[in-house]
Design a protein around this motif. Structure first.
Motif, PDB file in Angstrom:
ATOM      1  N   VAL A  18      99.718  25.765 -88.492  1.00  0.00           N
ATOM      2  CA  VAL A  18     100.723  26.600 -87.805  1.00  0.00           C
ATOM      3  C   VAL A  18     101.428  25.791 -86.718  1.00  0.00           C
ATOM      4  O   VAL A  18     102.638  25.891 -86.543  1.00  0.00           O
ATOM      5  CB  VAL A  18     100.060  27.870 -87.225  1.00  0.00           C
ATOM      6  N   ARG A  19     100.652  24.914 -86.040  1.00  0.00           N
ATOM      7  CA  ARG A  19     101.276  24.076 -85.012  1.00  0.00           C
ATOM      8  C   ARG A  19     102.346  23.169 -85.646  1.00  0.00           C
ATOM      9  O   ARG A  19     103.424  22.983 -85.101  1.00  0.00           O
ATOM     10  CB  ARG A  19     100.208  23.225 -84.303  1.00  0.00           C
ATOM     11  N   GLU A  22     105.350  25.260 -86.269  1.00  0.00           N
ATOM     12  CA  GLU A  22     106.048  25.585 -85.005  1.00  0.00           C
ATOM     13  C   GLU A  22     106.915  24.422 -84.538  1.00  0.00           C
ATOM     14  O   GLU A  22     107.999  24.605 -83.997  1.00  0.00           O
ATOM     15  CB  GLU A  22     105.026  25.970 -83.922  1.00  0.00           C
ATOM     16  N   GLN A  23     106.446  23.203 -84.828  1.00  0.00           N
ATOM     17  CA  GLN A  23     107.226  22.024 -84.408  1.00  0.00           C
ATOM     18  C   GLN A  23     108.478  21.832 -85.259  1.00  0.00           C
ATOM     19  O   GLN A  23     109.339  21.022 -84.943  1.00  0.00           O
ATOM     20  CB  GLN A  23     106.339  20.771 -84.464  1.00  0.00           C
ATOM     21  N   MET A  29     111.199  29.498 -82.515  1.00  0.00           N
ATOM     22  CA  MET A  29     110.416  29.283 -81.276  1.00  0.00           C
ATOM     23  C   MET A  29     111.259  29.629 -80.058  1.00  0.00           C
ATOM     24  O   MET A  29     110.771  30.149 -79.064  1.00  0.00           O
ATOM     25  CB  MET A  29     109.928  27.837 -81.213  1.00  0.00           C
ATOM     26  N   ARG A  32     111.152  33.185 -79.802  1.00  0.00           N
ATOM     27  CA  ARG A  32     109.853  33.618 -79.264  1.00  0.00           C
ATOM     28  C   ARG A  32     109.872  33.564 -77.729  1.00  0.00           C
ATOM     29  O   ARG A  32     109.366  34.479 -77.075  1.00  0.00           O
ATOM     30  CB  ARG A  32     108.718  32.750 -79.812  1.00  0.00           C
ATOM     31  N   GLU A  55     104.417  29.164 -92.114  1.00  0.00           N
ATOM     32  CA  GLU A  55     105.715  29.609 -91.596  1.00  0.00           C
ATOM     33  C   GLU A  55     105.659  31.097 -91.222  1.00  0.00           C
ATOM     34  O   GLU A  55     106.162  31.506 -90.176  1.00  0.00           O
ATOM     35  CB  GLU A  55     106.825  29.377 -92.641  1.00  0.00           C
ATOM     36  N   VAL A  58     104.163  31.723 -87.882  1.00  0.00           N
ATOM     37  CA  VAL A  58     105.057  31.497 -86.732  1.00  0.00           C
ATOM     38  C   VAL A  58     105.871  32.761 -86.463  1.00  0.00           C
ATOM     39  O   VAL A  58     106.065  33.166 -85.314  1.00  0.00           O
ATOM     40  CB  VAL A  58     105.975  30.284 -86.990  1.00  0.00           C
ATOM     41  N   LYS A  61     103.496  35.520 -84.970  1.00  0.00           N
ATOM     42  CA  LYS A  61     103.194  35.237 -83.547  1.00  0.00           C
ATOM     43  C   LYS A  61     104.404  35.570 -82.669  1.00  0.00           C
ATOM     44  O   LYS A  61     104.256  36.005 -81.531  1.00  0.00           O
ATOM     45  CB  LYS A  61     102.790  33.770 -83.378  1.00  0.00           C
ATOM     46  N   THR A  62     105.603  35.381 -83.235  1.00  0.00           N
ATOM     47  CA  THR A  62     106.824  35.689 -82.468  1.00  0.00           C
ATOM     48  C   THR A  62     106.953  37.204 -82.267  1.00  0.00           C
ATOM     49  O   THR A  62     107.274  37.665 -81.168  1.00  0.00           O
ATOM     50  CB  THR A  62     108.051  35.106 -83.205  1.00  0.00           C
ATOM     51  N   ASP A 351     112.813  28.628 -90.946  1.00  0.00           N
ATOM     52  CA  ASP A 351     113.212  28.815 -89.542  1.00  0.00           C
ATOM     53  C   ASP A 351     114.358  29.832 -89.479  1.00  0.00           C
ATOM     54  O   ASP A 351     114.335  30.776 -88.685  1.00  0.00           O
ATOM     55  CB  ASP A 351     113.652  27.455 -88.966  1.00  0.00           C
TER      56      ASP A 351
END
Ligand code: NRN
Length: 416
Positions: A18-19, A22-23, A29, A32, A55, A58, A61-62, A351
């Motif tokens: 997930v990291r 996120e990058q 992001m 977020r 994906e 992400v 989490k947002t 994204d």
């Protein structure tokens, strides 16, 4: 928080995946960070049925950062990444998903509906359909929903037409910053990715048959050509067939392509596009895969009934031997090969799709009670905002219309 995943101990591995995503999802992001400040989804309960990938994590989490309470089921029994599911479950998301949950697929959907959602977030329409059939009592809580993919939007448009749609749906799939990129470049690349991971076969020089020349088929045909394959397109729509021909692809009916194809991929959103008739004509060693949402594009039942034997010859590759000894290789049980045999679309393209999802949910909440029970497009200002933000993350600047040009565009008098 209740959940059911393959193995919660996989959470650390999931956290790394997930990291990484996120990058490579800067627009989402950024949203977020806005959501953390504004909390636009405070108190909103969201039931999601999406492919459980790095994906999607992400996006989830947002939504949580925006104040939402989220429950998540997998949108296909083979597309769940068990490490990501474990990570989400460990971080307060009611996650009901594990790779291979064929029989429990609808049980998982029923579990996420226990959240009594205000908003549904669907990919393919099974969550929305379950709400409208088996769990009608929960409809009173729902203010609206979003739909990620073409197949789902088509189903909801039929529900609207038949007057049975009981809440407004935003067709995220129809956003320009979704289907021009996700469907075309995402499906194009991730389908090739799934085929290569499953078979490790050479594409160059192979006859690569693409059934369906919508945005997904366009992307896939171009990516396959880029890998040196000789691409053949099959279509039922005269306009799309013309487009494929003028894009430089061979176009012919499936029954002819079946005789010469080495690799076949269905991306039509329709049923039995590769049927027994076609399979009977195929060469020994033909590879068939699907990249459409549902697994009915290939008539797998025909293979099951007419093969004299079958063997899992590689992960995600089932070898069916026909009466005359010919071998047919089916990838990922005919389910979407990009997500079942690889990781789905790259994070950089999801994204934009998921930026639309997050902003669409915010818009739904802001317009609570003002919308009708129909399928809406993503508001153009949201679509264009996503495009502007994406360009910025790519370091791309563009021109602006001058006052004279704006005036000219609004006039009719000025000619040659
Ligand atoms: N990596 C992914 N995560 C991914 N790749 C494709 N999709 C994904 N969802 C989550 C979906 C696309 O948006 C599958 C849908 O059918 C398509 O619209």
């Amino acid at each position: 928080m209740e959940y059911k995943v393959k193995d919660i101990k996989l959470a650390d591995e999931g956290e790394k995946l997930v990291r990484w995503a996120e990058q490579h999802m800067p627009v989402l992001m950024d949203i977020r960070r806005d959501f953390e400040k504004e909390k636009p989804l405070k108190g909103v309960r969201i039931a999601a049925c999406l492919h459980v990938t790095k994906e999607t994590a992400v996006l989830i989490k947002t939504l949580k950062a925006g104040g939402a309470k989220v429950a998540l089921a997998g949108s296909n029994p083979l597309s769940t990444n068990d490490s990501v599911a474990a990570y989400l479950a460990k971080n307060g998301i009611a996650t009901y998903a594990w790779r291979g949950n064929n029989k429990e697929y609808y049980w998982c959907i029923e579990q996420v509906l226990k959240i009594k959602p205000h908003v549904t977030m669907d990919d393919g329409g099974d969550l929305i359909t379950t709400l409208h059939t088996k769990q009608k009592d929960l409809l009173k809580y729902v203010i609206g929903g979003t739909e990620e993919t073409t197949t789902g939007v088509n189903r909801q448009r039929v529900m609207e037409k038949e007057g049975i749609l009981r809440y407004p749906i935003i067709a995220v799939n129809d956003a320009m910053t979704k289907h021009f990129f996700d469907n075309r470049y995402g499906t194009g690349q991730s389908t090739i990715d799934g085929i290569l991971r499953a078979t490790s076969l050479l594409l160059a020089g192979k006859n690569f048959v693409v059934a369906g020349y919508g945005w997904c088929g366009k992307g896939l045909a171009n990516r396959a050509r880029g890998m040196g394959a000789k691409v053949i397109v099959c279509e039922v729509d005269e306009i799309k067939a013309l487009e494929a021909a003028m894009d430089g692809f061979q176009v012919m009916p499936m029954k002819e392509a079946a005789k010469i194809g080495d690799i076949f991929v269905t991306v039509t959103g329709n049923k039995h596009v590769i049927d027994g008739d076609a399979i009977k004509r195929m060469k020994d060693g033909a590879v068939i895969a699907n990249s459409g949402h549902f697994d009915n594009e290939i008539n797998v039942e025909w293979l099951e009934e007419n093969a004299v034997s079958k063997e899992e010859i590689r992960e995600n590759v089932t070898q069916y031997t026909l009466q005359d000894g010919r071998k047919i290789y089916l990838l990922a049980e005919g389910r979407l090969v990009n997500l079942a045999a690889a990781e789905g679309h790259p994070p950089d393209v999801m994204d934009m799709s998921f930026a639309n999802q997050a902003l669409a949910v915010k818009w739904l909440v802001e317009n609570k009670g003002k919308l009708q029970n129909k399928v809406y497009g993503v508001p153009e200002e949201i679509d264009r905002e996503v495009a502007k933000r994406k360009l910025k993350t790519m370091g791309i600047k563009i021109d602006r219309l001058t006052r004279e040009q704006i005036k000219y565009m609004k006039s009719w008098k000025e000619g040659t």
